[in-house]
Design a protein around this motif. Structure first.
Motif, PDB file in Angstrom:
ATOM      1  N   PRO A   6     -24.930  38.262  42.564  1.00  0.00           N
ATOM      2  CA  PRO A   6     -23.517  38.466  42.898  1.00  0.00           C
ATOM      3  C   PRO A   6     -23.213  39.908  43.309  1.00  0.00           C
ATOM      4  CG  PRO A   6     -23.805  38.383  40.526  1.00  0.00           C
ATOM      5  CD  PRO A   6     -25.144  38.042  41.137  1.00  0.00           C
ATOM      6  N   LEU A   7     -22.151  40.046  44.067  1.00  0.00           N
ATOM      7  CA  LEU A   7     -21.613  41.369  44.404  1.00  0.00           C
ATOM      8  C   LEU A   7     -20.719  41.786  43.238  1.00  0.00           C
ATOM      9  CD1 LEU A   7     -20.676  40.752  48.143  1.00  0.00           C
ATOM     10  CD2 LEU A   7     -22.442  42.299  47.302  1.00  0.00           C
ATOM     11  N   HIS A   8     -21.247  42.604  42.356  1.00  0.00           N
ATOM     12  CA  HIS A   8     -20.515  42.986  41.151  1.00  0.00           C
ATOM     13  C   HIS A   8     -19.396  43.969  41.449  1.00  0.00           C
ATOM     14  CE1 HIS A   8     -22.643  40.984  37.924  1.00  0.00           C
ATOM     15  NE2 HIS A   8     -23.795  41.309  38.500  1.00  0.00           N
ATOM     16  N   THR A   9     -18.380  43.885  40.628  1.00  0.00           N
ATOM     17  CA  THR A   9     -17.324  44.884  40.545  1.00  0.00           C
ATOM     18  C   THR A   9     -17.448  45.523  39.171  1.00  0.00           C
ATOM     19  OG1 THR A   9     -15.731  43.370  39.561  1.00  0.00           O
ATOM     20  CG2 THR A   9     -15.822  43.438  41.986  1.00  0.00           C
ATOM     21  N   SER A  10     -16.636  46.524  38.909  1.00  0.00           N
ATOM     22  CA  SER A  10     -16.651  47.133  37.571  1.00  0.00           C
ATOM     23  C   SER A  10     -16.327  46.108  36.498  1.00  0.00           C
ATOM     24  CB  SER A  10     -15.664  48.292  37.509  1.00  0.00           C
ATOM     25  OG  SER A  10     -16.145  49.346  38.305  1.00  0.00           O
ATOM     26  N   ALA A  11     -15.506  45.127  36.849  1.00  0.00           N
ATOM     27  CA  ALA A  11     -15.112  44.105  35.872  1.00  0.00           C
ATOM     28  C   ALA A  11     -16.246  43.121  35.569  1.00  0.00           C
ATOM     29  CB  ALA A  11     -13.887  43.351  36.365  1.00  0.00           C
ATOM     30  N   SER A  12     -17.099  42.835  36.555  1.00  0.00           N
ATOM     31  CA  SER A  12     -18.133  41.813  36.352  1.00  0.00           C
ATOM     32  C   SER A  12     -19.507  42.387  36.025  1.00  0.00           C
ATOM     33  CB  SER A  12     -18.244  40.923  37.594  1.00  0.00           C
ATOM     34  OG  SER A  12     -18.754  41.659  38.698  1.00  0.00           O
ATOM     35  N   LEU A  20     -22.296  53.537  36.889  1.00  0.00           N
ATOM     36  CA  LEU A  20     -23.061  53.699  38.127  1.00  0.00           C
ATOM     37  C   LEU A  20     -22.256  53.214  39.325  1.00  0.00           C
ATOM     38  CD1 LEU A  20     -26.459  52.438  36.705  1.00  0.00           C
ATOM     39  CD2 LEU A  20     -25.797  54.823  37.113  1.00  0.00           C
ATOM     40  N   LEU A  21     -21.530  52.116  39.151  1.00  0.00           N
ATOM     41  CA  LEU A  21     -20.651  51.625  40.218  1.00  0.00           C
ATOM     42  C   LEU A  21     -19.545  52.637  40.494  1.00  0.00           C
ATOM     43  CD1 LEU A  21     -20.315  47.826  39.348  1.00  0.00           C
ATOM     44  CD2 LEU A  21     -21.559  48.843  41.268  1.00  0.00           C
ATOM     45  N   GLU A  22     -18.998  53.224  39.443  1.00  0.00           N
ATOM     46  CA  GLU A  22     -17.952  54.233  39.599  1.00  0.00           C
ATOM     47  C   GLU A  22     -18.491  55.451  40.348  1.00  0.00           C
ATOM     48  OE1 GLU A  22     -14.502  56.153  39.800  1.00  0.00           O
ATOM     49  OE2 GLU A  22     -14.743  54.069  39.158  1.00  0.00           O
ATOM     50  N   ALA A  23     -19.699  55.877  40.001  1.00  0.00           N
ATOM     51  CA  ALA A  23     -20.314  57.019  40.686  1.00  0.00           C
ATOM     52  C   ALA A  23     -20.546  56.702  42.164  1.00  0.00           C
ATOM     53  CB  ALA A  23     -21.630  57.393  40.008  1.00  0.00           C
ATOM     54  N   PHE A  30     -16.371  53.795  48.454  1.00  0.00           N
ATOM     55  CA  PHE A  30     -16.372  52.354  48.170  1.00  0.00           C
ATOM     56  C   PHE A  30     -17.717  52.046  47.519  1.00  0.00           C
ATOM     57  CE2 PHE A  30     -18.546  52.766  52.168  1.00  0.00           C
ATOM     58  CZ  PHE A  30     -19.456  51.719  52.249  1.00  0.00           C
ATOM     59  N   VAL A  31     -17.851  50.859  46.962  1.00  0.00           N
ATOM     60  CA  VAL A  31     -19.142  50.461  46.396  1.00  0.00           C
ATOM     61  C   VAL A  31     -19.885  49.659  47.463  1.00  0.00           C
ATOM     62  CG1 VAL A  31     -20.318  49.137  44.599  1.00  0.00           C
ATOM     63  CG2 VAL A  31     -18.242  50.427  44.036  1.00  0.00           C
ATOM     64  N   PRO A  32     -20.947  50.235  48.025  1.00  0.00           N
ATOM     65  CA  PRO A  32     -21.730  49.483  49.017  1.00  0.00           C
ATOM     66  C   PRO A  32     -22.262  48.183  48.413  1.00  0.00           C
ATOM     67  CG  PRO A  32     -22.356  51.795  49.015  1.00  0.00           C
ATOM     68  CD  PRO A  32     -21.476  51.580  47.818  1.00  0.00           C
ATOM     69  N   ASN A  33     -22.343  47.160  49.238  1.00  0.00           N
ATOM     70  CA  ASN A  33     -22.826  45.857  48.769  1.00  0.00           C
ATOM     71  C   ASN A  33     -24.200  45.959  48.109  1.00  0.00           C
ATOM     72  OD1 ASN A  33     -20.490  44.569  49.581  1.00  0.00           O
ATOM     73  ND2 ASN A  33     -21.325  43.941  51.554  1.00  0.00           N
ATOM     74  N   LEU A  34     -25.062  46.830  48.615  1.00  0.00           N
ATOM     75  CA  LEU A  34     -26.371  47.017  48.002  1.00  0.00           C
ATOM     76  C   LEU A  34     -26.229  47.407  46.536  1.00  0.00           C
ATOM     77  CD1 LEU A  34     -29.477  47.484  47.969  1.00  0.00           C
ATOM     78  CD2 LEU A  34     -28.988  49.814  48.752  1.00  0.00           C
ATOM     79  N   LEU A  44     -32.416  49.127  37.710  1.00  0.00           N
ATOM     80  CA  LEU A  44     -32.656  49.255  39.144  1.00  0.00           C
ATOM     81  C   LEU A  44     -31.600  50.143  39.778  1.00  0.00           C
ATOM     82  CD1 LEU A  44     -34.083  48.526  41.805  1.00  0.00           C
ATOM     83  CD2 LEU A  44     -32.599  46.511  41.910  1.00  0.00           C
ATOM     84  N   THR A  45     -30.354  49.936  39.428  1.00  0.00           N
ATOM     85  CA  THR A  45     -29.272  50.729  40.005  1.00  0.00           C
ATOM     86  C   THR A  45     -29.476  52.209  39.703  1.00  0.00           C
ATOM     87  OG1 THR A  45     -27.819  48.847  39.589  1.00  0.00           O
ATOM     88  CG2 THR A  45     -26.764  50.908  40.214  1.00  0.00           C
ATOM     89  N   GLU A  46     -29.773  52.508  38.441  1.00  0.00           N
ATOM     90  CA  GLU A  46     -29.983  53.904  38.052  1.00  0.00           C
ATOM     91  C   GLU A  46     -31.197  54.495  38.761  1.00  0.00           C
ATOM     92  OE1 GLU A  46     -30.597  56.709  34.097  1.00  0.00           O
ATOM     93  OE2 GLU A  46     -30.287  54.561  33.836  1.00  0.00           O
ATOM     94  N   ALA A  47     -32.272  53.740  38.841  1.00  0.00           N
ATOM     95  CA  ALA A  47     -33.487  54.226  39.509  1.00  0.00           C
ATOM     96  C   ALA A  47     -33.212  54.514  40.981  1.00  0.00           C
ATOM     97  CB  ALA A  47     -34.614  53.203  39.369  1.00  0.00           C
ATOM     98  N   TYR A  48     -32.525  53.594  41.650  1.00  0.00           N
ATOM     99  CA  TYR A  48     -32.239  53.775  43.072  1.00  0.00           C
ATOM    100  C   TYR A  48     -31.335  54.989  43.302  1.00  0.00           C
ATOM    101  CZ  TYR A  48     -30.635  53.119  47.787  1.00  0.00           C
ATOM    102  OH  TYR A  48     -30.337  53.340  49.106  1.00  0.00           O
ATOM    103  N   LEU A  49     -30.276  55.098  42.530  1.00  0.00           N
ATOM    104  CA  LEU A  49     -29.352  56.228  42.705  1.00  0.00           C
ATOM    105  C   LEU A  49     -30.035  57.554  42.365  1.00  0.00           C
ATOM    106  CD1 LEU A  49     -26.038  54.646  41.360  1.00  0.00           C
ATOM    107  CD2 LEU A  49     -26.669  55.102  43.761  1.00  0.00           C
ATOM    108  N   ALA A  50     -30.887  57.559  41.351  1.00  0.00           N
ATOM    109  CA  ALA A  50     -31.603  58.785  40.993  1.00  0.00           C
ATOM    110  C   ALA A  50     -32.576  59.187  42.098  1.00  0.00           C
ATOM    111  CB  ALA A  50     -32.335  58.609  39.668  1.00  0.00           C
TER     112      ALA A  50
END
Length: 190
Positions: A6-12, A20-23, A30-34, A44-50
């Motif tokens: 799913p395309l997550h939001t901060s709520a989901s 990480l979404l907020e950052a 905006f939050v890119p779909n990726l 994964l999110t933290e690894a990719y952003l780092a």
């Protein structure tokens, strides 16, 4: 299978992914779909952003060279999302359109230094970094250093994470990328 991702939001999103979404929202506006899809896995999110931050801020490659790496990896992996994303970013950074189009169409770049970089990325991926001396010598004779070759690996790792995520999830393009949509010349095996 994209309904599995799913395309997550901060709520989901899982709690660990919410900051990480907020950052990402603050960084991109905006939050890119990726990133929204990656949020299913906070690791994964933290690894990719780092890795993205390290590649952007700590490597010795220029902004143009970094985009050459990211585009070349994405083109090699036939990642529609990332080729469109980095074509858009390259346009915003004022990278010559001929450089971007050469990579998108897997053609040589007229600038010999950038072509050496594009060729090195392709060789690293095709040969899994088991490179003959002549390939290394060609890269170094273009003015790159051994440290910069290792810096390229940071970009390869970053884009491999995103390219593979996009293949698994079928990530839809974000609106700002639609003008730079891209389709690989060859079809990927199923």
């Amino acid at each position: 299978m994209s309904n599995l991702f799913p395309l997550h939001t901060s709520a989901s999103a899982p709690a660990a992914a919410q900051p990480l979404l907020e950052a990402a929202s603050q960084a991109f506006g905006f939050v890119p779909n990726l990133i929204a899809i990656m949020a299913s896995s906070p690791a994964l999110t933290e690894a990719y952003l780092a890795l993205s931050a390290i590649f952007e801020q700590k490597t010795s490659l220029t902004p143009t060279e970094r985009q050459v790496v990211l585009l070349a990896v994405s083109r090699y992996h036939a990642c529609r999302y990332c080729v469109a994303a980095h074509s858009t970013i390259a346009d915003m950074q004022g990278i010559p359109p001929a450089v971007v189009e050469a990579i998108r169409s897997d053609q040589p770049i007229a600038d010999t230094r950038l072509e050496a970089l594009r060729s090195m990325v392709n060789a690293l991926l095709e040969r899994r970094a088991l490179l003959p001396d002549a390939t290394l010598e060609s890269f170094f004779s273009a003015g790159y250093t051994p440290a910069q070759l290792l810096d390229v690996l940071v970009g390869v790792a970053q884009k491999t994470l995103s390219n593979f995520t996009n293949h698994l999830a079928g990530t839809p393009l974000d609106e700002p990328m639609h003008a730079r949509a891209w389709t690989p010349a060859e079809r990927l095996p199923h």
